[in-house]
Design an enzyme around this catalytic site. Structure first.
Site, PDB file in Angstrom:
ATOM      1  N   GLY A 144       4.702   1.884   3.668  1.00 48.81           N
ATOM      2  CA  GLY A 144       4.457   2.588   2.425  1.00 48.81           C
ATOM      3  C   GLY A 144       3.292   3.553   2.542  1.00 48.81           C
ATOM      4  O   GLY A 144       2.542   3.548   3.523  1.00 48.81           O
ATOM      5  N   CYS A 145       3.127   4.383   1.512  1.00 52.28           N
ATOM      6  CA  CYS A 145       2.103   5.431   1.557  1.00 52.28           C
ATOM      7  C   CYS A 145       0.690   4.863   1.460  1.00 52.28           C
ATOM      8  O   CYS A 145      -0.174   5.190   2.289  1.00 52.28           O
ATOM      9  CB  CYS A 145       2.366   6.462   0.467  1.00 52.28           C
ATOM     10  SG  CYS A 145       2.618   5.777  -1.187  1.00 52.28           S
ATOM     11  N   PHE A 146       0.421   4.013   0.466  1.00 54.77           N
ATOM     12  CA  PHE A 146      -0.908   3.412   0.371  1.00 54.77           C
ATOM     13  C   PHE A 146      -1.247   2.578   1.610  1.00 54.77           C
ATOM     14  O   PHE A 146      -2.357   2.684   2.145  1.00 54.77           O
ATOM     15  CB  PHE A 146      -1.022   2.541  -0.883  1.00 54.77           C
ATOM     16  CG  PHE A 146      -1.167   3.303  -2.166  1.00 54.77           C
ATOM     17  CD1 PHE A 146      -2.208   4.197  -2.360  1.00 54.77           C
ATOM     18  CD2 PHE A 146      -0.270   3.106  -3.207  1.00 54.77           C
ATOM     19  CE1 PHE A 146      -2.352   4.889  -3.555  1.00 54.77           C
ATOM     20  CE2 PHE A 146      -0.400   3.787  -4.410  1.00 54.77           C
ATOM     21  CZ  PHE A 146      -1.444   4.687  -4.580  1.00 54.77           C
TER      22      PHE A 146
END
Length: 343
Positions: free
Chosen positions: A146-148
């Site tokens: 994921g991005c985070f």
């Protein structure tokens, strides 16, 4: 040359995949799938892609013949289709969260949906590209991070790996642009709600919290817990993650900066800022870079790390292509040499 398909072709992640893959010398896009846009020319949905002649297709796993399928879909989609594609020896790179968490109960708690079968969770290779062990011979299913987690784990990895921090008090304060919410309509991303506004959301229950903890725990070989608070800011792209972590050894700013410089010396997409400088989201806009700034509060031995990425590129499609390159033994920056767009 390999042939690929993209599922979820009308979303932001898929459009970034298309933008990057049409520049990739070793890839031909064979299919772009979208249930909601079946048979429509892609240029009708995205006029900036006027030069492309693709039409959206409906996914039928029985008739697909290609080497790799990218899933740029929300959660609770890929897990229903991936088993059939794997049985056809098609490789999968999944940008959704369906195969990231190895514990089914944890997935069901945070996602509120039934998890994929344990067989496929065990088969999935969770691949932060800088530390990946994927290859064409043994890897069939990649769970793209994921991005985070990408922004956070790239910053924390050297400290956890070297065992120089206290692992019981990691605080992550992260800001993201609205493209991370996707293209679906939602009240919190309406202009009147978002403009000139800043809000925390999903405190204590964000889907990326267990993903971060799972990776750090495996790296540390013991349970690691984090305090993670995401915030929505009125910008289109970008993530800025500020991380606070106690050091268990006496470090100066120069010590920690040199450690990071050495650690990432051979990683082309991680850029360590000069001592005393800290990155901004605009400085990685449209690129596959992760920029990291480092500061040590020497009085109380707290490291403060600032990590920025473009959530749609390094946080999604760019890293997916980086993983594709690694899987096929190509140079990991193949097709990903775009400089950031500035201003």
């Amino acid at each position: 040359m390999i042939e690929v398909g993209i599922v979820g072709g009308s979303g932001y992640g898929a459009i970034e995949l298309i933008r990057l893959l049409i520049q990739h010398p070793n890839v031909n896009i064979k299919y772009i799938f979208s249930h909601s846009k079946q048979d429509q020319p892609i240029k009708e949905t995205f006029p900036h892609l006027e030069q492309l002649t693709y039409h959206y297709e409906t996914l039928n796993s029985e008739g697909i013949e290609c080497d790799v399928i990218f899933f740029a879909t929300p959660s609770n989609v890929s897990k229903h289709i991936v088993p059939q594609l794997l049985s056809k020896r098609i490789k999968i790179i999944d940008l959704s969260g369906d195969f990231r968490l190895t514990n089914r109960a944890t997935y069901e708690t945070y996602y509120g949906e039934t998890a994929a079968s344990q067989e496929y969770l065990n088969e999935a290779n969770y691949s932060i590209a800088e530390w990946s062990n994927v290859n064409a011979q043994t890897t069939q299913l990649i769970a793209n991070p994921g991005c985070f987690p990408t922004a956070t784990l790239l910053a924390l990895h050297p400290l956890i790996d070297k065992d120089i921090v206290k692992q019981d008090n990691i605080i992550i304060d992260a800001k993201t642009g609205v493209s991370g919410a996707g293209r679906s309509l939602a009240q919190h991303v309406h202009f009147a709600e978002m403009n000139e506004n800043l809000s925390a959301y999903a405190i204590g229950k964000h889907k990326h919290k267990p993903e971060i903890e799972q990776y750090l725990s495996l790296l540390a070989q013991q349970e690691v817990k984090v305090t993670f608070t995401p915030h929505l800011v009125p910008m289109t792209r970008g993530i800025l993650s500020t991380i606070y972590i106690k050091l268990n050894h006496a470090f100066t700013n120069e010590d920690l900066h040199n450690l990071f410089k050495d650690y990432y010396e051979d990683k082309p997409f991680v850029r360590i800022r000069s001592l005393g400088q800290f990155p901004k989201t605009k400085e990685v806009y449209g690129s596959n870079y992760c920029d990291i700034g480092i500061y040590v509060d020497e009085e109380n031995q707290t490291a403060i790390l600032v990590s920025v990425i473009d959530n749609l590129v390094k946080g999604a499609s760019g890293q997916a292509i980086q993983n594709l390159n690694l899987m096929y033994g190509w140079k990991e920056n193949t097709g990903l040499l775009q400089s950031p767009v500035y201003p």
